[in-house]
Design an enzyme around this catalytic site. Structure first.
Site: not given
Ligand code: S3P
Length: 448
Positions: A28-29, A355, A328, A403, A129, A176, A101
């Protein structure tokens, strides 16, 4: 990609062991960054293995709204024709970042150093968030922000007309925030420096280099990393093969470890050391796992992971400096800890509270409801396992957190009473074919 309708109130059972070879979807990142850099670069970027989850699709849509040409070919490859540094277009409408996010914070960095106005919003989870963590450094670059109380979305950004390079020491270990500042730095004349007290995932630095940018990383004598980029810089379009996501593999790793007789191979997993804290931790707990075929793919280390299940796991103390490399993975580690023998001690978990949900509270409440013995504080959790799965028999509210849904799904494979998950929809943000892969391995899903 899976096209199933979401299921509400469901549980799962493993029919037996989990055996075979599976391909976990793209990281994903890395997928977010591949689209963002491709959308900014000059020329064509061709991406294979992109994660086609909702979060990454939000990034693609936002970049399209800002002038990038991005599309998926029938061959499954994604092609981007970027706008060039300094040339993002003002989006005509509000950018909907969904649950993501990463999309919000990294794109805010890009926008902050362009003379454009943008408004971002998201779902009920994302709107809770904290965004002040990016508003602080990006304001120093010259952008102005307005947001709801507490730095919450919706947030309006007026990008800087005359962006200034800054030196910024991260107050929280956040890739991030680091990435938002570095992406802004691409369009800031002068040297942008980010100082990291504790190393976080470095996909941004690696991929910037892959796109031809000059980025320097030095470790100071006190152990802090200094990342330096001089701007303005143009990125050059390139080819990227996205490896499989270790954070998605985590659910299959733990599932295989908990189901006796399992023998599971996962190919082409991203083994970047800033991401592999869970693997290190499970090995210390006694897991039977090996890595084969270590190699390099587009600047990222990858390899095949083999997991053999059913052996005993014992509780350990997770070293605090390891936390960013498995940030995570704590929800699914907690599931393994609840089945292991003895205490698993996890500290330095403050970031889990901000998160997609308050993961510390949601994991603790869910495990307690399943009959596990544990204790938590502001930023820590101790799970006391009995060497066998807890009873189960609870209903889990996922709080729009993928998650949480997948972690309790995995626990429910081995509890004596079912663990009911309220909604499968959040899983589509990061792992659209999770239920299909589980079904391939013989896992049965029941609707309550
Ligand atoms: C991410 C960084 C981490 C992680 C998130 C993805 C990234 O967040 O939890 O899932 O791609 O940079 P933080 O930077 O908030 O720690």
């Amino acid at each position: 990609m899976s096209h199933h309708q979401p299921i509400r109130a469901f549980s799962a059972r493993a029919k037996g062991s989990l055996r075979g070879t599976i391909r976990i979807p793209g990281d994903k990142s890395i997928s977010h960054r591949a689209l963002m850099f491709g959308g900014l670069a000059k020329g064509e970027t061709i991406i294979s293995g992109l994660l086609e989850g909702e979060d990454v699709l939000c990034t693609a849509a936002a970049l399209q709204a800002m002038g990038a040409k991005i599309g998926r070919g029938e061959d499954g490859l994604w092609r981007c024709f970027g706008v060039g540094t300094g040339c993002l277009k003002e989006p005509e409408d509000v950018l909907d970042m969904g649950n993501s996010g990463t999309s919000t914070r990294l794109l805010a960095g890009l926008i902050a150093a362009h003379p454009i106005h943008a408004v971002m919003t998201g779902d009920r989870s994302l709107r809770k968030r904290p965004m002040k963590r990016i508003m602080d450094p990006l304001s120093r670059i010259g952008a102005t922000f307005s947001s709801r109380d507490g730095g919450r979305l919706p947030m309006a950004i007026a990008g800087a007309r005359d962006p200034k390079a800054i030196t910024y020491e991260l107050p929280v270990a956040s890739a991030q925030v680091k990435s938002a500042v570095l992406l802004a730095g691409l369009n800031c004349p002068g040297e942008t420096v980010v100082i990291e007290p504790r190393a976080t995932r470095d996909h941004t630095e690696r991929m910037l280099r892959h796109f031809g940018a000059q980025v320097r990383t030095e470790t100071a004598s006190d152990g802090r990393k200094h990342i330096t980029l001089s701007g303005p810089q143009q990125l050059q379009g390139c080819a990227i093969d996205v490896p499989s996501d270790p954070s998605s593999a985590a659910f299959f790793i733990v599932a295989a470890l908990l189901c006796p007789g399992s023998d599971l191979r996962m190919q082409n997993i991203c083994l970047n050391p800033t991401r592999t804290g869970l693997i290190d931790t499970l090995l210390e707990m006694g897991a039977d796992m090996t890595i084969e075929n270590r190699r390099d793919a587009a600047g990222e280390p990858v390899g095949d992971l083999l997991v053999r299940g059913g052996g005993p796991l014992k509780g350990i103390r997770v070293p605090e400096e390891r936390v960013p490399s498995m940030i995570d993975e704590f929800p699914v580690l907690a599931m393994a800890a609840a089945c292991a023998e003895g205490e698993t001690e996890m500290r330095g978990l403050g970031e889990l509270r901000v998160k997609e949900s308050d993961r510390l509270a949601v994991v603790a409440d869910g495990l307690a409801a399943c009959g596990a013995d544990l204790e938590t504080g502001e930023d820590w959790m101790i799970v006391r396992g009995k060497g066998r799965p807890p009873r189960g028999g609870a209903e889990i509210d996922t709080h729009l957190d993928h998650r949480i849904a997948m972690s309790f799904f995995v626990l429910g494979l081995v509890t004596s009473d079912p663990v009911v998950i309220d909604d499968s929809a959040p899983i589509r943000t990061s792992f659209p074919n999770f239920l299909d892969l589980m079904a391939e391995l013989g896992v049965e899903v029941f609707q309550k």
